[in-house]
Design a protein around this motif. Sequence first.
Motif, PDB file in Angstrom:
ATOM      1  N   SER A 167       2.577  -8.951  30.695  1.00 20.31           N
ATOM      2  CA  SER A 167       1.806 -10.197  30.722  1.00 20.31           C
ATOM      3  C   SER A 167       2.577 -11.327  30.077  1.00 20.31           C
ATOM      4  O   SER A 167       2.432 -12.492  30.468  1.00 20.31           O
ATOM      5  N   ASP A 175      -1.489 -10.209  37.771  1.00 19.24           N
ATOM      6  CA  ASP A 175      -1.368  -9.403  36.557  1.00 19.24           C
ATOM      7  C   ASP A 175      -2.473  -8.349  36.517  1.00 19.24           C
ATOM      8  O   ASP A 175      -3.624  -8.659  36.218  1.00 19.24           O
ATOM      9  N   GLU A 176      -2.107  -7.138  36.814  1.00 24.10           N
ATOM     10  CA  GLU A 176      -3.022  -5.996  36.846  1.00 24.10           C
ATOM     11  C   GLU A 176      -4.337  -6.296  37.574  1.00 24.10           C
ATOM     12  O   GLU A 176      -5.417  -6.196  36.995  1.00 24.10           O
ATOM     13  N   GLU A 231      -4.375 -11.619  33.971  1.00 18.82           N
ATOM     14  CA  GLU A 231      -4.896 -10.348  33.492  1.00 18.82           C
ATOM     15  C   GLU A 231      -6.347 -10.540  33.051  1.00 18.82           C
ATOM     16  O   GLU A 231      -6.684 -11.526  32.403  1.00 18.82           O
TER      17      GLU A 231
HETATM   18 MG   LIG Z   1      -0.806  -7.246  30.278  1.00 17.02          MG
END
Ligand SMILES: [Mg+2]
Lengths: 243, 289
Positions: A49, A167-168, A91
């Motif tokens: 991140s 992000d994820e 994220e």
């Molecule tokens: Mg992360």
Amino acid sequence: MESKSPAALALTGIEAGYVAGVPVLSGVDLEVREGEVVTLLGRNGAGKSTAIRVICGLLKPNAGRVELHGERIDGLEPAAIVGRGIAVVPEGRRVFGSLSVEENLLMGGFAHRRGIAPKLDLDAIYTSFPRLVERRTQLAGTLSGGEQQMVAMGRALMAKPRVLLLDEPSMGLAPMLIDAVFDMISTLAGKGLTILLVEQNASEALDVADRAYVLERGRIRREGPAERLLSDPEIRASYLGVG
Amino acid sequence: MTFVIQLMSGLAVGCIYGLVAIGFSMIYRAMGLVNFAQADIMMIGAFLGYAILVAAPGIPFWLAIIGAMLGAALLGFVIERVAIRPSVARRADQVYLVLLTLGIGIVLSNGARLIWGADPVVYPTGLTHQTLTLAGYPLPAVYLYIAVVMPALLVGLHLFFTRTWLGLALRAAADDPDTAATMGVRPALATSVSFALASAIGAAAGVLYAPISYVSFDMGVIGVKAFAAAVVGTLGSIPGAVLGGFIIGLGETFGGQLIATEYQDSIAFAIMIGILLLKPTGLLSGARR
Ligand SMILES: [Mg+2]
Ligand SMILES: Nc1ncnc2c1ncn2[C@@H]1O[C@H](COP(=O)(O)OP(=O)(O)OP(=O)(O)O)[C@@H](O)[C@H]1O
């Protein structure tokens, strides 16, 4: 087998951290070529991140450079970077909880506010995420996790990015929704969008990606074509939970 | 005093508290900060109105309102940039930031005392003494302005926050400044604009309050009641601020009549404490803001 297409996004020698003397990223080199899907894998706290925050301009690197289509963007404010064509699905989704779904999507098009484009682009987003049509006036904070993920993705697409950072995106979602997210990524990749995908869900990420990088404690440990990493015994043991 | 006059006076002062409370709420939402200088900005707004009416005798009252709002907006913008931003940037603790706003309030009130003197001033306009008759009851003529400006400001704010890019950006930045930044919003500019807007609304309250009260460097004391109003309606909520303003305004007017007017101020706080005991997060927590 090196492709000759220019790097859409390139990180060179990136050093970054939050506290002086505690580097989080050390000498990170990473490249995403035009039209490519690249995944950045790594465990919790590896610095994935942080790399995303550096690219968006939310965190200034202490050294190194970030280039978008050959132009340096490190040092620019985040607001200027979106104008250059980078959008992010952060994220944890980070939808604007007290804004309606539609207002969230419109905010994604904020960089294009001078034209009428954002209003028109809404239709395209609703076509991709029909589920959001019935939720358009609902406050985004009251949506389910899966719906919030759709809002976050739709919102990023509203910026009409040349490079999309994710992000994820599968974090905290039910298996069925995880599949939907990766389907969406494949669809976008099929349309030629350049994507940098941060994931912990390594097997699914390697399935959609062309190439992959593995980040360990702030350093790139491995990189290569996705298929090669998929069959790499070390990767299989530490990231795919097999072998 | 009859019931109707009481009611009208409670509603009028409720509007004033509500407008100042909106300022508290907007800044609280934009930066999580209780800005105790808000009522002193209202006081400066009232003096700006006074200065305009003195400098241009005969100028329409509504122009004095707009002029004071513009002046206060500029002042609010500068205060945020010069006094608050540097401390926020150095991650000062909330306690220090709140103390800082108290300090700014004291500077503003002493500044006003230096410029306009310690004695209360009266607006040099016919409006000050004018009354209008509503169903046989004599009421201050400025109530008419309050009755027009308050709804106009509320509608204007609503349209601004829901229909304009800037309004949308301010709300998004209030929710999540970093994420808004990745969409092209400059969060620092957003907080300055919120401050300017809150100050302008405070100034409108000051100019409207002047003819029914007095204008003096210490009129910012009504800020504590406006703060009570903001808390009653849930800090951060604009509709809540308006609701809280009416509750406190009507409550202290009728309560003061029932008990004794000396207790008006305590009544405002008794109401606040009572409501917070029943609903600790304020009346409109959880509602759309
Ligand atoms: Mg992360
Ligand atoms: N705001 C911050 N202030 C200080 N340290 C931070 C901050 N954010 C992250 N860190 C630290 O930086 C390191 C990398 O964090 P980062 O969030 O980049 O990891 P990640 O790879 O994204 O992990 P995850 O998979 O859990 O999301 C961690 O040690 C973390 O504690």
